[in-house]
Structures are given as C-alpha cells and as structure tokens.
Design a protein around this motif. Structure first.
Motif, mmCIF file in Angstrom:
data_model
loop_
_atom_site.group_PDB
_atom_site.id
_atom_site.type_symbol
_atom_site.label_atom_id
_atom_site.label_comp_id
_atom_site.label_asym_id
_atom_site.label_seq_id
_atom_site.Cartn_x
_atom_site.Cartn_y
_atom_site.Cartn_z
ATOM 1 N N ALA A 184 11.627 -4.554 -28.994
ATOM 2 C CA ALA A 184 12.984 -3.109 -29.586
ATOM 3 C C ALA A 184 11.654 -2.682 -30.460
ATOM 4 O O ALA A 184 12.749 -1.171 -31.176
ATOM 5 C CB ALA A 184 14.052 -4.069 -30.047
ATOM 6 N N ASP A 185 11.715 -2.788 -30.985
ATOM 7 C CA ASP A 185 10.284 -2.452 -32.523
ATOM 8 C C ASP A 185 9.554 -1.857 -31.862
ATOM 9 O O ASP A 185 9.526 -0.801 -32.197
ATOM 10 C CB ASP A 185 8.996 -4.296 -32.975
ATOM 11 C CG ASP A 185 10.296 -4.655 -34.300
ATOM 12 O OD1 ASP A 185 11.488 -4.011 -34.407
ATOM 13 O OD2 ASP A 185 9.929 -5.617 -33.957
ATOM 14 N N ALA A 239 18.253 -6.401 -36.658
ATOM 15 C CA ALA A 239 17.928 -5.310 -37.284
ATOM 16 C C ALA A 239 18.773 -3.597 -37.305
ATOM 17 O O ALA A 239 17.702 -2.949 -38.215
ATOM 18 C CB ALA A 239 16.885 -5.145 -35.731
ATOM 19 N N ILE A 240 19.397 -3.725 -36.106
ATOM 20 C CA ILE A 240 20.370 -2.263 -36.560
ATOM 21 C C ILE A 240 20.431 -2.088 -37.856
ATOM 22 O O ILE A 240 21.606 -1.361 -38.402
ATOM 23 C CB ILE A 240 21.197 -1.997 -35.275
ATOM 24 C CG1 ILE A 240 20.617 -1.819 -33.842
ATOM 25 C CG2 ILE A 240 22.284 -1.128 -35.214
ATOM 26 C CD1 ILE A 240 21.250 -2.063 -32.886
ATOM 27 N N GLY A 247 12.643 -5.903 -35.741
ATOM 28 C CA GLY A 247 13.826 -6.157 -34.103
ATOM 29 C C GLY A 247 13.192 -7.799 -34.005
ATOM 30 O O GLY A 247 14.085 -8.936 -33.487
ATOM 31 N N ARG A 270 9.453 2.887 -35.381
ATOM 32 C CA ARG A 270 9.338 2.122 -34.009
ATOM 33 C C ARG A 270 7.560 1.270 -33.950
ATOM 34 O O ARG A 270 6.914 2.228 -35.318
ATOM 35 C CB ARG A 270 8.832 2.897 -33.300
ATOM 36 C CG ARG A 270 10.181 2.979 -32.422
ATOM 37 C CD ARG A 270 10.321 3.960 -30.674
ATOM 38 N NE ARG A 270 12.299 4.067 -30.673
ATOM 39 C CZ ARG A 270 12.387 4.840 -29.562
ATOM 40 N NH1 ARG A 270 11.389 5.085 -28.326
ATOM 41 N NH2 ARG A 270 13.491 5.765 -29.716
ATOM 42 N N GLU A 300 18.887 5.913 -32.050
ATOM 43 C CA GLU A 300 17.781 5.249 -32.205
ATOM 44 C C GLU A 300 17.485 6.139 -34.404
ATOM 45 O O GLU A 300 16.465 7.270 -34.237
ATOM 46 C CB GLU A 300 16.683 5.510 -31.439
ATOM 47 C CG GLU A 300 15.928 4.568 -31.454
ATOM 48 C CD GLU A 300 16.161 3.477 -31.531
ATOM 49 O OE1 GLU A 300 16.277 2.548 -32.013
ATOM 50 O OE2 GLU A 300 16.395 3.063 -30.008
ATOM 51 N N SER A 335 15.878 3.494 -35.654
ATOM 52 C CA SER A 335 14.383 2.909 -37.226
ATOM 53 C C SER A 335 13.046 2.634 -36.725
ATOM 54 O O SER A 335 12.898 4.211 -36.061
ATOM 55 C CB SER A 335 14.607 1.539 -36.374
ATOM 56 O OG SER A 335 14.217 1.837 -34.777
ATOM 57 N N GLY A 349 12.985 -8.892 -29.406
ATOM 58 C CA GLY A 349 13.123 -8.514 -30.095
ATOM 59 C C GLY A 349 11.599 -7.795 -30.921
ATOM 60 O O GLY A 349 11.716 -6.372 -31.242
ATOM 61 N N ARG A 378 15.405 0.072 -30.460
ATOM 62 C CA ARG A 378 16.381 -0.897 -30.926
ATOM 63 C C ARG A 378 18.079 -0.775 -30.472
ATOM 64 O O ARG A 378 18.241 -1.900 -29.054
ATOM 65 C CB ARG A 378 16.695 -1.644 -31.948
ATOM 66 C CG ARG A 378 15.678 -2.324 -33.344
ATOM 67 C CD ARG A 378 15.832 -2.380 -34.129
ATOM 68 N NE ARG A 378 14.358 -2.709 -34.431
ATOM 69 C CZ ARG A 378 13.369 -2.221 -36.423
ATOM 70 N NH1 ARG A 378 14.112 -1.317 -36.887
ATOM 71 N NH2 ARG A 378 12.609 -2.606 -35.838
ATOM 72 N N ASN A 408 19.270 -7.477 -31.328
ATOM 73 C CA ASN A 408 18.630 -6.741 -32.536
ATOM 74 C C ASN A 408 20.458 -6.188 -33.114
ATOM 75 O O ASN A 408 20.102 -5.120 -33.606
ATOM 76 C CB ASN A 408 18.790 -5.482 -31.058
ATOM 77 C CG ASN A 408 17.335 -5.438 -30.231
ATOM 78 O OD1 ASN A 408 16.480 -5.043 -30.460
ATOM 79 N ND2 ASN A 408 17.552 -5.295 -28.820
#
Length: 586
Positions: free
Chosen positions: A90-91, A147-148, A433, A216, A212, A214, A87, A95, A144
C-alpha cells in the motif's frame, strides 16, 4: 527521509485546506469497513447453531470441533499473515487503491458464503474456504484503515478520528450479535447475505469518493525472502496452534488436545524457526517488508508491545465470558439452551457501551494531553476488572458482571485510541501503510494466540475435573447398574464436546441420550432423564470443573494487562514524527 516527511506533511495539509469535508468522507469509509468487519465476526459467533443445522452438521460429531475452530479462527489466520505484506504494498502502490480492492473481495466472499451449495463436511469446507476469501478482503481494508485516517487528519485530531473508528468497531460487534440472533431464526444464509449491502456500499463509495493523497514510497523490488519467511512461518505457527486445540487419536487413545501430535509439533517448530529467522533476514534485506528500525523509536516499540500483550489478554477472554454465560449462568437462570447465544450477546452490551463512551473521548484527550498516561490508566483499569472477574461466583448477580464488563469497556477504550494514535504518529508519512500493517498483524496474531492459550487452560482444567464432577452429580440421582453405566458414558464425554455444546447453545446431555440405544434409554428412570435434560443439571455439573480453570484464565488476563500497562508507561512522552523532523531541520 526528513525531506520526504516534510513534503508529505505539506501535501496532506494542503489537501485538508482545499477540502475540509474529505477527511470525514475518508473516515466514514474506513469506519464502514471496520463496522462491516466486526459485524461479520460477531454475527458468526451468534449464528453457528443455525449454520451447523443448515449445513446438516451434528455439533456433537467427533470431527465437528475442527470445523468450529476453522470457521472461527481461519479468518484471523489469513488476516494476520497478509496484513504486513499488504501494508508495504500500500505504501508503494497506494493505500486507497488497495482499500477499495478489499471491499470488492469482501463482497465476493460474502456472496459465495450466501450461496454455499454443499451440506455436511463438504458444506463446512466450502464455508471455511469462502470465509478465507472474505478474510483476504478484510485484510486489505484493515491494513490500510488507520493509515488512511492518519493521512487525512492533522496531528491535533488523529486521536479523535481513530477513536470514532474504534466506536464503529465495537458497535459492529453488538450489531452483529443482534442481527445474528434475529436472522438465524429465519434462514442461516441471511447471516452472510446481510454483509453484502455493507460491502457493496463500501465498494461504490470508496471507488467514487476516496482519493489517493498519501505520499508513496519509492517503487522497489518485493522482499521475497521476507514474505516467504513471515507468511510461511506465521501460517505454520497458527495452523499448529489451531490443531493443538483439537482432539488427537493415536494408538487407540484419544487425547483431549493435539499438542503432542507430530503434525502440531512440526508445524509449531517450523513456524517458530521461520519467525525467529525473519527479523535477521529483514535487517539485511535491501527493501524490507518489516521495518525493524521502527522499533528504535521508543513510542512505536513500547506502544506495539503493549498492544500485543493487551490483545493476548482480551482476545480469548471474550470467548471465556460467552462460555460462562451460555454454558452456566443463563441456563441456571431459566433460559433455554438454544436461546443462550442471543442473550449472551445482549448481556455483553455494557462492555460495548463502555468502549463507545470512552473510545472517542480518550482520543480527544490524547490529542490534547498525549497518549501515555491515558492509555496506561486504561490498562490499569482492565487489570483491576480481571481481578474482579476472578472473584465472581458462578451464580453471580448480573449487576456484578455488568459493572465489571462496563469498566472493561472503559479501560480498553481508554487504551485503544491513544495507543493507535501514538503508533501512527511515530512513523514517517510514507511508511504509515507498513506501520498500520505491523500494528494490525501484532493484534491479530495475539488474538489467535490468546484463543489457544485460554482454550488450553480451560480444556485442561475440564479434562481433569469433569469426570469426577459428573460422578458426584450422579450420586444424587440414584443407584443401580443402569444409572452407573450412564454416568460412566457421560464422564467419558470429551471436554471439547462439553465446551462446543455450551458455545453453540446445546445441552450435550440431550444429544448424548438421543444417540444411545433406545432400549437402554427406556430402562433409565424417567426422573433421571428429565433431570439430565433440564436447564440446570449440566450447567451445575460443568461449573464444578469449569470455574477453577476460568478463574485461572482471568488471573492470567490480569497479569498480561498489568504488563501492558507497564509497557504503555515506558513509551515516553508524546512523539510525533512530523514535529520531530521539523524541529531537527530548524
């Protein structure tokens, strides 16, 4: 952090406006991963008899129980230890990137399981190792997924989206039971091959269609000490728990469980110390993998604590209900022992239906009214269901169990979607994440701990009561030294073997008689042999020892669910981090 959160919120909103369909594409891929994972879990439960036969393992052999536990619990052990680290990574690195990688690793693990070359103990070890590889892939997708979904859905729709994902999770459990029952009759390898199309489809779609979006977190140094303490501590703790459930031989004496084993005590001790030091180390770390400060957010803290307690209540109880059906109720109603795994899955369907109905509905309602009282009411329902299960007789009418487990599905559906939405809404966007990893880690750790708690309750109960129940049942079969000697032999049967046989759909009496000297068996009256091999003698005898322990486990489940309900109510009213930050800025 406030500035980053506002930027991330605007970025997500712009993406959604540009392509409304993408959020459903992302949800489809996450739901496919959830479906794949739960199909993989439940298909193993139902197919273990065929798998053990296929790799030529005698289920009544002394060392067979350890293979059962590792095949069942090894997957959860790996996912529980990796989720938090994944997690956080992934951040930092994306993710979707790690989610895609999870599909690919899971595909490789599934293919290796299908190709398992060995037999006997070697084959069992290969299965365990390949399941662990599969678990690594599962951890990447599991860490993930939530979070996604949270990234691509606006606040007003997150509960609904997470509820739809919960439907995929519960549907996968039932589909796995049916597929396992059907495929295992043809070839045990098909049980693992069926995962491959799901995994390949997910791999292709995630690489082709997912993007992607998100925000980061800044790239930082890896929290080496935190990773070592958490992964090492949790692994040591869960290994100790697993071996604590296995028989332990010392000084010519065999204990039913290994809690007094030096290995178990040392691994438990190391695990507890490492995990106790972990939060202190994280509070001092420059770039911690575990965000201790999140527990200052009331919604996050109490929702996770409720989740952890509820997962302990429900994790092992699923196995207890399967043992009740396979080991006692179904044989008493004329089902052959080898058919009980499939029918146990079918008779558990009302629970799945309850969850499928309430999962998305509760998510929609929580989007509108907030998660607090919907989730809390769900756990109150689960508490009442556990009390009802504790009052069931062993030879109940099925409609009684069907209604109870239907409402257990309703209650868990009311709790899961709003609670997950509450957790994910409460954290900054760039930390979703690690929040998802923290949530999944607590659930997986609780589920493994739950199995240990409830198996221990039942094994201890059977260990003390089963010998007396066997001698009492033999009193009605006749007298004489041969029959009495047979009663003594069966009374010395390890309780783990009795549970193992019930779980795998075997009649341990038949296996025990086959393992005895044929000259001794030929001297036993045929009427006694026929009675012991029947579908009613062992279940009728087992229930005398099993039901008191089972009721105690249901009472414990009720207590834990009531605590979860209280914790859920303490989360406060709806808290959404983006809204909170926006309000503060204005």
């Amino acid at each position: 952090m406030d500035k980053n959160s506002n930027v991330t919120t605007q970025k997500t909103e712009d993406t959604v406006k540009k392509g409304i369909a993408y959020k459903w594409t992302a949800l489809f891929n996450v739901a496919l991963a959830s479906l794949m994972g739960t199909v993989n879990g439940s298909i193993i439960l139902i197919s273990l008899p065929a798998i053990f036969t296929g790799i030529q393992i005698n289920p009544m052999a002394p060392d067979a129980f350890q293979y059962l536990l590792w095949i069942l619990m090894g997957y959860g052990l790996v996912t529980a230890t990796l989720l938090l680290s994944i997690g956080r990574l992934a951040d930092i690195y994306g993710r979707v990137k790690l989610f895609r990688l999870g599909f690919l690793i899971f595909t490789i693990g599934s293919i290796l399981l299908y190709l398992t070359p060995g037999t006997g103990n070697k084959g069992a070890l290969e299965l365990i190792i390949f399941r662990l590889i599969q678990a690594v892939g599962g951890a990447f997708t599991m860490a993930n997924g939530a979070a996604i979904i949270t990234d691509v859905f606006p606040t007003s729709e997150r509960g609904k989206a997470l509820g739809i994902n919960m439907v995929a999770i519960m549907s996968g459990q039932f589909i796995g039971l049916l597929l396992g029952g059907i495929l295992a009759t043809y070839n045990w390898r098909y049980v693992f091959l069926v995962n491959v199309p799901f995994a390949l489809l997910g791999t292709v779609l995630s690489y082709r269609n997912m993007k992607e979006i998100s925000f980061r977190a800044p790239k930082t140094s890896i929290d080496v000490l935190g990773n070592l303490l958490f992964i090492g501590g949790l692994t040591s703790l869960l290994v100790g728990v697993t071996y604590g459930l296995m028989p332990y031989e010392h000084n010519g004496i065999t204990d039913a469980m290994g809690w007094s084993s030096p290995l178990v005590m040392s691994t438990l001790g190391i695990g507890i110390v490492a995990l106790a030091v972990f939060p202190f180390a994280e509070s001092k770390a420059k770039n911690p993998m575990f965000r201790v400060e999140f527990f200052k957010i009331r919604a996050f803290a109490y929702a996770n604590l409720a989740n952890f307690t509820a997962a302990i209540a429900r994790g092992g109880i699923m196995f207890m209900l399967i043992l009740l059906l396979q080991g006692i109720w179904l044989p008493l109603h004329g089902y052959r022992f080898e058919d009980t795994p499939l029918w146990a899955g079918i008779y558990m369907l009302p629970m799945t239906l309850g969850f499928i109905i309430m999962g998305p509905l509760s998510g929609i309602l929580s989007d509108k009214y907030g998660p607090r009282w919907i989730a809390t009411s769900g756990m109150v329902i689960v508490t009442l269901v556990f009390i009802g299960l504790a009052l069931l007789p062993y030879n109940f009418d099925y409609w009684q169990l069907g209604i109870l487990i239907f409402f257990m599905g309703i209650g868990n559906g009311m709790f899961s979607s709003p609670n997950s939405s509450s957790i994910m809404n409460s954290v900054p966007a760039e930390d979703r994440g690690v929040a998802s990893g923290m949530m999944s880690t607590l659930i997986n750790s609780a589920s493994t701990l739950s199995m240990a708690i409830f198996f221990t309750i039942v094994i201890v109960g059977i260990q003390g009561a089963l010998p007396g129940a066997i001698h009492e049942s033999f009193a009605n079969l006749g007298s004489g030294p041969i029959v009495q000697n047979l009663a003594d032999q069966l009374a010395s049967l390890p309780p783990t073997n009795a549970l193992f046989s019930a779980f795998l759909g075997y009649n341990p009496m038949g296996s025990t008689l086959e393992a005895m000297d044929p000259n001794v068996v030929s001297a036993i009256p045929q009427s006694v042999v026929d009675t012991l091999k029947s579908t009613y003698w062992f279940p009728q005898t087992l229930q005398q020892a099993f039901m008191p322990a089972l009721r105690a486990s249901f009472v414990l489940g009720a207590i834990l669910s009531a605590i979860a309900a209280l914790l859920s109510a303490m989360r406060g009213e709806r808290y959404v981090h983006e809204t909170h930050v926006s309000t503060e800025k204005t």
